[in-house]
Design a protein around this motif. Structure first.
Motif, mmCIF file in Angstrom:
data_model
loop_
_atom_site.group_PDB
_atom_site.id
_atom_site.type_symbol
_atom_site.label_atom_id
_atom_site.label_comp_id
_atom_site.label_asym_id
_atom_site.label_seq_id
_atom_site.Cartn_x
_atom_site.Cartn_y
_atom_site.Cartn_z
ATOM 1 N N SER A 166 0.819 -1.217 0.000
ATOM 2 C CA SER A 166 0.000 0.000 0.000
ATOM 3 C C SER A 166 0.852 1.267 0.000
ATOM 4 O O SER A 166 0.330 2.373 -0.117
ATOM 5 C CB SER A 166 -0.912 0.012 1.233
ATOM 6 N N GLY A 167 2.160 1.094 0.155
ATOM 7 C CA GLY A 167 3.058 2.236 0.169
ATOM 8 C C GLY A 167 3.297 2.825 1.544
ATOM 9 O O GLY A 167 3.969 3.859 1.671
ATOM 10 N N ASN A 168 2.770 2.197 2.586
ATOM 11 C CA ASN A 168 2.967 2.705 3.948
ATOM 12 C C ASN A 168 4.375 2.352 4.427
ATOM 13 O O ASN A 168 4.695 1.192 4.665
ATOM 14 C CB ASN A 168 1.927 2.103 4.900
ATOM 15 N N GLN A 169 5.213 3.354 4.552
ATOM 16 C CA GLN A 169 6.577 3.157 5.040
ATOM 17 C C GLN A 169 6.815 3.922 6.347
ATOM 18 O O GLN A 169 7.953 4.253 6.676
ATOM 19 C CB GLN A 169 7.589 3.561 3.968
ATOM 20 N N GLN A 170 5.724 4.164 7.063
ATOM 21 C CA GLN A 170 5.861 4.734 8.407
ATOM 22 C C GLN A 170 6.455 3.675 9.340
ATOM 23 O O GLN A 170 6.188 2.481 9.185
ATOM 24 C CB GLN A 170 4.504 5.189 8.942
ATOM 25 N N PRO A 171 7.261 4.092 10.312
ATOM 26 C CA PRO A 171 7.835 3.111 11.239
ATOM 27 C C PRO A 171 6.749 2.328 11.965
ATOM 28 O O PRO A 171 5.726 2.884 12.366
ATOM 29 C CB PRO A 171 8.648 3.969 12.205
ATOM 30 N N LEU A 172 6.983 1.042 12.134
ATOM 31 C CA LEU A 172 6.105 0.159 12.897
ATOM 32 C C LEU A 172 6.972 -0.631 13.860
ATOM 33 O O LEU A 172 8.010 -1.178 13.459
ATOM 34 C CB LEU A 172 5.362 -0.799 11.960
ATOM 35 N N ASN A 173 6.572 -0.696 15.125
ATOM 36 C CA ASN A 173 7.321 -1.473 16.105
ATOM 37 C C ASN A 173 6.475 -2.615 16.626
ATOM 38 O O ASN A 173 5.272 -2.466 16.854
ATOM 39 C CB ASN A 173 7.785 -0.566 17.244
ATOM 40 N N ILE A 174 7.105 -3.769 16.781
ATOM 41 C CA ILE A 174 6.440 -4.991 17.231
ATOM 42 C C ILE A 174 7.117 -5.449 18.515
ATOM 43 O O ILE A 174 8.343 -5.556 18.575
ATOM 44 C CB ILE A 174 6.544 -6.091 16.143
ATOM 45 N N ILE A 175 6.305 -5.682 19.551
ATOM 46 C CA ILE A 175 6.838 -6.081 20.856
ATOM 47 C C ILE A 175 6.087 -7.315 21.342
ATOM 48 O O ILE A 175 4.888 -7.252 21.619
ATOM 49 C CB ILE A 175 6.702 -4.963 21.905
ATOM 50 N N ALA A 176 6.787 -8.432 21.440
ATOM 51 C CA ALA A 176 6.198 -9.648 22.023
ATOM 52 C C ALA A 176 6.364 -9.575 23.538
ATOM 53 O O ALA A 176 7.480 -9.554 24.040
ATOM 54 C CB ALA A 176 6.879 -10.887 21.461
ATOM 55 N N CYS A 177 5.248 -9.525 24.223
ATOM 56 C CA CYS A 177 5.256 -9.386 25.688
ATOM 57 C C CYS A 177 4.967 -10.751 26.303
ATOM 58 O O CYS A 177 3.874 -11.007 26.827
ATOM 59 C CB CYS A 177 4.224 -8.353 26.120
ATOM 60 N N GLU A 178 5.947 -11.627 26.208
ATOM 61 C CA GLU A 178 5.762 -13.021 26.586
ATOM 62 C C GLU A 178 6.752 -13.422 27.674
ATOM 63 O O GLU A 178 7.765 -12.746 27.892
ATOM 64 C CB GLU A 178 5.960 -13.930 25.368
ATOM 65 N N ASN A 179 6.457 -14.541 28.316
ATOM 66 C CA ASN A 179 7.344 -15.082 29.340
ATOM 67 C C ASN A 179 8.436 -15.900 28.672
ATOM 68 O O ASN A 179 8.515 -17.116 28.841
ATOM 69 C CB ASN A 179 6.540 -15.979 30.303
ATOM 70 N N MET A 180 9.268 -15.261 27.879
ATOM 71 C CA MET A 180 10.371 -15.953 27.219
ATOM 72 C C MET A 180 11.487 -14.952 26.953
ATOM 73 O O MET A 180 11.246 -13.756 26.817
ATOM 74 C CB MET A 180 9.909 -16.632 25.928
#
Length: 382
Positions: free
Chosen positions: A109-123
């Motif tokens: 779609s052309g979206n190149q805005q920053p995206l952050n992914i955070i796994a909030c897991e017990n690992m």
């Protein structure tokens, strides 16, 4: 700011979802539990009972929900600013394909805005694991775009959120303790780090990952397995047994010595942290069942988990570890006929004995001094 949060269960609603919504982030929960998603979509809010020295109710708003297995979640990923998870380590691999599909459509779609992914897991380094799984489903071109525009941010999370029956027939209400800690690796973000109250940044994440693993997780599982041996039903019941409390404190101090030597934690401050955790276990408003904490003993006996990893640290530094040895022996004694891992563990013990079972599940050498000491302790426990 918009966020997609995978996992609308008690932990998702009571911890990360609440932190985000309280910070005025618009949260879209993604889950496969259709009735739960329908209820969240209809109400667009829910109640959290926060219990510590007292008890109060908070209302969480700025939320909606979509089915994690449907097309709507893909469209949400195209436009979101943040993705978080609280699904459990075993489910991360399952949602990786969905996240990859969302990223593919986002880039198309052309979206190149920053995206952050955070796994909030017990690992340990759960987001790094998730990144590897997501990249399996991306084309080389989209992998390159993800390298430039998507931050995969590791985190350490700490909040006790036991299952609880909803009060006043409210299926969305969840109970959590007042204490919470969410620490993220500031070096892994793309773009500006979002200012979210309740999310702390650090450039030394592993120190806090291991502090939580070696203290909260070690103490919690020690309480569960020692409590199970004495027939207690809840963590609070077990920790109020003076002998168990003393053993749990000693175990956390043994693991704490590793942290002090490895990361330079202040000894007095770390001992105060241990005492705070013991107080949390005794919270009178929480009914945290031993079988919830103790389930999946094979996973919890893994070489990078809450019992064996601190034990290996004590061996590395030549520091005391007898109470940790006791906790591992107690884990081998854990019986739960409704837990497949507990059943498998007991079957393996009968077939192979203690030392070979330890070798199979923990990575400890069957002939090592540690394995022999665990076996001796196992034989002595009743």
């Amino acid at each position: 700011m918009k966020a997609v949060h995978f996992g609308a269960g008690n932990i998702g609603r009571g911890f990360i979802g609440k932190v985000l919504a309280d910070a005025q982030v618009n949260v879209t929960f993604a889950d496969v539990n259709e009735p739960l998603i329908d209820q969240l979509s209809h109400a667009q809010s829910y109640t959290v009972k926060v219990v510590g020295n007292d008890c109060h109710l908070d209302t969480v708003s700025h939320i909606t929900a979509v089915n994690a297995a449907g097309p709507d979640v893909i469209d949400q990923i195209v436009q979101t600013d943040l993705i978080t998870t609280a699904v459990g380590p075993a489910v991360l691999d399952k949602i990786a394909r969905t996240i990859a599909e969302g990223l593919t459509k986002r880039f198309a779609s052309g979206n190149q805005q920053p995206l952050n992914i955070i796994a909030c897991e017990n690992m340990v380094r759960g987001t790094t694991h998730l990144k590897a799984e997501v990249y399996k489903h991306l084309s080389p071109a989209d992998q390159a775009l993800a390298d430039d525009y998507v931050g995969f941010v590791d985190s350490a999370v700490d909040r006790i959120v036991p299952p609880a029956d909803a009060a006043n027939d409210d299926p969305l209400e969840v109970t959590v303790e007042s204490f919470s800690e969410w620490i993220v690796d500031q070096q892994q973000f793309k773009g500006d780090i979002p200012a979210i109250a309740g999310m702390e940044t650090t450039n030394d994440l592993m120190a806090f990952v291991e502090r939580k693993l070696f203290t909260l997780n070690t103490g919690h599982i020690m309480t569960a397995y020692l409590g199970a041996l004495r027939g207690y039903e809840t963590i609070r019941d077990a920790i109020e047994d003076n002998d168990i409390r003393a053993q749990v404190r000693n175990a956390m101090r043994e693991s704490g010595e590793v942290l002090i030597r490895r990361y330079g934690f202040d000894r007095d401050q770390h001992n105060a942290y241990i005492e705070k955790i013991l107080t949390r276990f005794a919270n009178p408003f929480l009914r945290d069942e031993i079988d919830r904490v103790g389930r999946q003993p094979i996973r919890k006996l893994g070489s990078n988990d809450r019992l064996i990893k601190p034990l290996l640290g004590t061996i590395e530094y030549g520091t005391p570890n007898q109470t940790l040895i006791t906790g591992i022996a107690a884990a081998l004694k854990y019986v739960n006929p409704s837990d497949p891992q507990a059943i498998e563990l007991q079957n393996t013990l009968r077939e192979k004995g203690v030392c070979q079972t330890l070798a199979q599940y923990t990575g400890l050498d069957a002939g090592s001094d540690a394995a022999r000491r665990i076996e001796q302790c196992y034989q002595a426990l009743s």
